[in-house]
Design a protein around this motif. Structure first.
Motif, PDB file in Angstrom:
ATOM      1  N   UNK A 147      60.504 183.048  72.444  1.00  0.00           N
ATOM      2  CA  UNK A 147      59.957 182.318  71.301  1.00  0.00           C
ATOM      3  C   UNK A 147      60.092 183.231  70.089  1.00  0.00           C
ATOM      4  N   UNK A 148      61.121 182.987  69.265  1.00  0.00           N
ATOM      5  CA  UNK A 148      61.520 183.935  68.221  1.00  0.00           C
ATOM      6  C   UNK A 148      61.100 183.455  66.835  1.00  0.00           C
ATOM      7  N   UNK A 149      60.505 184.364  66.078  1.00  0.00           N
ATOM      8  CA  UNK A 149      60.285 184.176  64.644  1.00  0.00           C
ATOM      9  C   UNK A 149      61.242 185.097  63.918  1.00  0.00           C
ATOM     10  N   UNK A 150      62.159 184.516  63.159  1.00  0.00           N
ATOM     11  CA  UNK A 150      63.239 185.282  62.525  1.00  0.00           C
ATOM     12  C   UNK A 150      62.961 185.466  61.042  1.00  0.00           C
ATOM     13  N   UNK A 151      63.228 186.682  60.552  1.00  0.00           N
ATOM     14  CA  UNK A 151      63.090 186.952  59.118  1.00  0.00           C
ATOM     15  C   UNK A 151      64.155 187.949  58.688  1.00  0.00           C
ATOM     16  N   UNK A 152      64.819 187.668  57.581  1.00  0.00           N
ATOM     17  CA  UNK A 152      65.844 188.564  57.045  1.00  0.00           C
ATOM     18  C   UNK A 152      65.594 188.793  55.562  1.00  0.00           C
ATOM     19  N   UNK A 153      65.567 190.046  55.161  1.00  0.00           N
ATOM     20  CA  UNK A 153      65.403 190.431  53.769  1.00  0.00           C
ATOM     21  C   UNK A 153      66.746 190.909  53.211  1.00  0.00           C
ATOM     22  N   UNK A 154      66.828 191.022  51.901  1.00  0.00           N
ATOM     23  CA  UNK A 154      68.080 191.411  51.240  1.00  0.00           C
ATOM     24  C   UNK A 154      67.899 192.663  50.389  1.00  0.00           C
ATOM     25  N   UNK A 155      67.174 193.639  50.917  1.00  0.00           N
ATOM     26  CA  UNK A 155      67.030 194.904  50.215  1.00  0.00           C
ATOM     27  C   UNK A 155      68.366 195.640  50.214  1.00  0.00           C
ATOM     28  N   UNK A 156      68.584 196.572  49.266  1.00  0.00           N
ATOM     29  CA  UNK A 156      69.896 197.212  49.138  1.00  0.00           C
ATOM     30  C   UNK A 156      70.255 198.084  50.343  1.00  0.00           C
ATOM     31  N   UNK A 157      71.415 197.817  50.908  1.00  0.00           N
ATOM     32  CA  UNK A 157      71.917 198.597  52.036  1.00  0.00           C
ATOM     33  C   UNK A 157      72.125 200.048  51.606  1.00  0.00           C
ATOM     34  N   UNK A 158      71.600 200.977  52.393  1.00  0.00           N
ATOM     35  CA  UNK A 158      71.749 202.398  52.100  1.00  0.00           C
ATOM     36  C   UNK A 158      70.705 202.964  51.169  1.00  0.00           C
ATOM     37  N   UNK A 159      69.812 202.120  50.666  1.00  0.00           N
ATOM     38  CA  UNK A 159      68.839 202.586  49.668  1.00  0.00           C
ATOM     39  C   UNK A 159      67.396 202.205  50.016  1.00  0.00           C
ATOM     40  N   UNK A 160      67.124 201.988  51.276  1.00  0.00           N
ATOM     41  CA  UNK A 160      65.758 201.616  51.647  1.00  0.00           C
ATOM     42  C   UNK A 160      64.722 202.664  51.259  1.00  0.00           C
ATOM     43  N   UNK A 161      65.021 203.973  51.343  1.00  0.00           N
ATOM     44  CA  UNK A 161      64.001 204.934  50.922  1.00  0.00           C
ATOM     45  C   UNK A 161      63.563 204.774  49.476  1.00  0.00           C
ATOM     46  N   UNK A 162      64.463 204.275  48.617  1.00  0.00           N
ATOM     47  CA  UNK A 162      64.098 204.036  47.221  1.00  0.00           C
ATOM     48  C   UNK A 162      63.160 202.835  47.075  1.00  0.00           C
ATOM     49  N   UNK A 163      63.058 202.041  48.133  1.00  0.00           N
ATOM     50  CA  UNK A 163      62.214 200.840  48.118  1.00  0.00           C
ATOM     51  C   UNK A 163      61.166 200.922  49.231  1.00  0.00           C
ATOM     52  N   UNK A 170      73.838 190.531  53.539  1.00  0.00           N
ATOM     53  CA  UNK A 170      74.289 189.388  52.745  1.00  0.00           C
ATOM     54  C   UNK A 170      73.966 188.095  53.494  1.00  0.00           C
ATOM     55  N   UNK A 171      74.108 186.937  52.822  1.00  0.00           N
ATOM     56  CA  UNK A 171      73.895 185.664  53.540  1.00  0.00           C
ATOM     57  C   UNK A 171      74.760 185.528  54.784  1.00  0.00           C
ATOM     58  N   UNK A 172      76.019 185.968  54.711  1.00  0.00           N
ATOM     59  CA  UNK A 172      76.898 185.883  55.879  1.00  0.00           C
ATOM     60  C   UNK A 172      76.366 186.752  57.013  1.00  0.00           C
ATOM     61  N   UNK A 178      54.560 190.060  73.882  1.00  0.00           N
ATOM     62  CA  UNK A 178      54.840 190.033  72.446  1.00  0.00           C
ATOM     63  C   UNK A 178      55.601 191.299  72.059  1.00  0.00           C
ATOM     64  N   UNK A 179      56.654 191.103  71.276  1.00  0.00           N
ATOM     65  CA  UNK A 179      57.531 192.196  70.893  1.00  0.00           C
ATOM     66  C   UNK A 179      57.913 192.032  69.423  1.00  0.00           C
ATOM     67  N   UNK A 180      57.981 193.140  68.710  1.00  0.00           N
ATOM     68  CA  UNK A 180      58.526 193.157  67.351  1.00  0.00           C
ATOM     69  C   UNK A 180      59.812 193.969  67.385  1.00  0.00           C
ATOM     70  N   UNK A 181      60.897 193.399  66.858  1.00  0.00           N
ATOM     71  CA  UNK A 181      62.169 194.122  66.791  1.00  0.00           C
ATOM     72  C   UNK A 181      62.575 194.223  65.330  1.00  0.00           C
ATOM     73  N   UNK A 182      62.914 195.445  64.904  1.00  0.00           N
ATOM     74  CA  UNK A 182      63.202 195.707  63.493  1.00  0.00           C
ATOM     75  C   UNK A 182      64.547 196.413  63.376  1.00  0.00           C
ATOM     76  N   UNK A 183      65.377 195.915  62.469  1.00  0.00           N
ATOM     77  CA  UNK A 183      66.649 196.559  62.175  1.00  0.00           C
ATOM     78  C   UNK A 183      66.810 196.752  60.681  1.00  0.00           C
ATOM     79  N   UNK A 184      67.409 197.859  60.299  1.00  0.00           N
ATOM     80  CA  UNK A 184      67.714 198.040  58.884  1.00  0.00           C
ATOM     81  C   UNK A 184      68.833 197.098  58.465  1.00  0.00           C
ATOM     82  N   UNK A 185      69.813 196.902  59.372  1.00  0.00           N
ATOM     83  CA  UNK A 185      70.992 196.098  59.077  1.00  0.00           C
ATOM     84  C   UNK A 185      71.233 195.108  60.209  1.00  0.00           C
ATOM     85  N   UNK A 186      71.833 193.970  59.918  1.00  0.00           N
ATOM     86  CA  UNK A 186      72.268 193.088  60.992  1.00  0.00           C
ATOM     87  C   UNK A 186      73.175 193.862  61.947  1.00  0.00           C
TER      88      UNK A 186
END
Length: 208
Positions: free
Chosen positions: A66-82, A47-49, A11-19
């Protein structure tokens, strides 16, 4: 936290700030994961694209998983504010304790990357946490402590797949085969391999 080899991962979790963060930093490792491994794949901005590109990347680099995919749309460059929302999202995908968590580095000069690298150990306290590197204009490449060697074939396949699944990035001045392979060759030299990906690990338990 149990010791492991890549072939033993379940089992592995992979996290990216951006695509594209995940595949640039750890695409070779993803290709080496064993068949059937459970992967939770999370991207925090885009973005959706760009999300469709990330979905294609997950399917391409992890077609054997066996992948579970999730994408959020938080503001690029401003994650510390969120940061509160980011922590909630990470905890929502935390699930059962994974063998391995991959995130950007806690010393990365991009604020979005740095936040994820800093926050991940507060969410996954009992997993091995590897922090991948993302080359950029800021010039923040540093000494790394963990290496995953790649053969010539795997390194070139990684670069070919990056070009295939992220067409929106082709116009960027830093996006080219020479840059990706050059860094991989440098990290390979450091671990006496042809090519390699390099990571930072703050804590690791060795089996006897």
């Amino acid at each position: 936290m149990r010791p492991f080899t890549i072939g033993e991962l379940r089992s592995v979790v992979v996290v990216g700030a951006h695509p594209d963060d995940i595949e640039i930093g750890a695409g070779g490792l993803l290709l080496a994961l064993p068949a059937g491994v459970q992967v939770r794949y999370l991207v925090l901005t885009g973005s959706p694209v760009r999300h469709e590109e990330a979905r294609a990347a997950a399917a391409t680099f992890l077609g054997h998983a066996d992948v579970t995919f999730r994408a959020e749309s938080l503001p690029d460059g401003r994650l510390p504010e969120h940061a509160g929302t980011v922590k909630d999202v990470l905890e929502s995908v935390a699930g059962p304790v994974p063998d391995l968590v991959l995130t950007p580095s806690a010393t990365d000069l991009h604020q979005d990357h740095r936040l994820l690298g800093t926050m991940a150990p507060t969410v996954w306290r009992d997993s091995v946490h590897l922090q991948y590197e993302i080359p950029k204009w800021d010039g923040d490449l540093t000494r790394r402590s963990v290496y995953v060697p790649m053969s010539d074939e795997v390194a070139r396949r990684k670069v070919a797949l990056l070009n295939e699944v992220y067409p929106s990035q082709h116009g960027r001045d830093w996006w080219d085969d020479e840059m990706f392979l050059g860094l991989a060759r440098l990290r390979g030299m450091e671990c006496r391999a042809r090519y390699a990906e390099a990571f930072t690990c703050d804590k690791l338990v060795l089996g006897l």
